[in-house]
Design an enzyme around this catalytic site. Sequence first.
Site, mmCIF file in Angstrom:
data_model
loop_
_atom_site.group_PDB
_atom_site.id
_atom_site.type_symbol
_atom_site.label_atom_id
_atom_site.label_comp_id
_atom_site.label_asym_id
_atom_site.label_seq_id
_atom_site.Cartn_x
_atom_site.Cartn_y
_atom_site.Cartn_z
ATOM 1 N N GLY A 69 0.831 -1.203 0.000
ATOM 2 C CA GLY A 69 0.000 0.000 0.000
ATOM 3 C C GLY A 69 0.864 1.251 0.000
ATOM 4 O O GLY A 69 0.599 2.215 0.703
ATOM 5 N N TYR A 92 -12.353 -3.100 11.645
ATOM 6 C CA TYR A 92 -10.990 -2.569 11.545
ATOM 7 C C TYR A 92 -10.236 -2.785 12.859
ATOM 8 O O TYR A 92 -9.069 -3.186 12.870
ATOM 9 C CB TYR A 92 -11.074 -1.078 11.206
ATOM 10 C CG TYR A 92 -9.781 -0.419 10.809
ATOM 11 C CD1 TYR A 92 -9.122 -0.779 9.626
ATOM 12 C CD2 TYR A 92 -9.226 0.603 11.583
ATOM 13 C CE1 TYR A 92 -7.945 -0.149 9.241
ATOM 14 C CE2 TYR A 92 -8.058 1.237 11.207
ATOM 15 C CZ TYR A 92 -7.413 0.865 10.033
ATOM 16 O OH TYR A 92 -6.241 1.503 9.659
ATOM 17 N N LYS A 145 -6.820 -5.010 13.165
ATOM 18 C CA LYS A 145 -5.582 -4.395 13.650
ATOM 19 C C LYS A 145 -5.183 -4.951 15.020
ATOM 20 O O LYS A 145 -4.001 -5.125 15.307
ATOM 21 C CB LYS A 145 -5.734 -2.872 13.712
ATOM 22 C CG LYS A 145 -5.923 -2.215 12.341
ATOM 23 C CD LYS A 145 -4.769 -2.493 11.394
ATOM 24 C CE LYS A 145 -4.828 -1.657 10.133
ATOM 25 N NZ LYS A 145 -3.711 -1.950 9.208
#
Length: 243
Positions: free
Chosen positions: A8, A154, A158
């Site tokens: 990314g 998320y 994470k």
Amino acid sequence: MKCALVTGGSRGIGKAICKKLAEDSDYHILINYNSNKEAALDTLKQVEELGNTGEIIQFDVANADAVKNALDTWIDANEGSIIEVLVNNAGITKDGLFMWMPAEDWHSVINTSLNGFYNVTNHLIQKMLSNRYGRIINMVSVSGVKGTPGQTNYSAAKGAIVAATKALAQEVAKRKITVNAVAPGFINSDMTAELDEKELKRMIPVNRFGEAEEVADLVSFLASKKSSYITGEVININGGIYS
């Protein structure tokens, strides 16, 4: 040729990391992107303007076959080269309250962040182990450390990487491979562009959003030989909002 791979790496924090590694190290920078080739080429141009070398490499971290094919092709074409630094930065958000969260929003976030970490790291770790050196830096988030409402998916992804970082660090430390996580708070980037900065910065003790370059400075240090006694750590960079 010694290389650093940033997943990314075409935009936002990933782009800042590519540029900072280009500035601070002699690593050939591998800029991974999924769909935005133009942005990846712009990052490459800026890496070269800093006097370093790099190239772009396309794959979706969530697609195990694509990761394997792209990395195998690169390794075959670059005999004798070694990826010493891996920055697992690729991630997506699909925010929403858990009670209304479609399965697709859960799975796509988990696949990109968590399975993406597995797909790329697992493929490269054998070489690092036989080379007896490596730096793995996992980009997590304040969401993965403290949990953020509206980001259960998320936060789950994470948070899992936080735990994986701590476990993997212990497995590979004897081979001089360090594994650390960096947990940014609110950073000016595409991901936070929709947020109300004026309202949110009141919650942040330093009273501002962070800059991608500030995160990149920390990653660059963790990617260097100077950080060799730091492993299994989660380093928060969030202006005091949570530690």
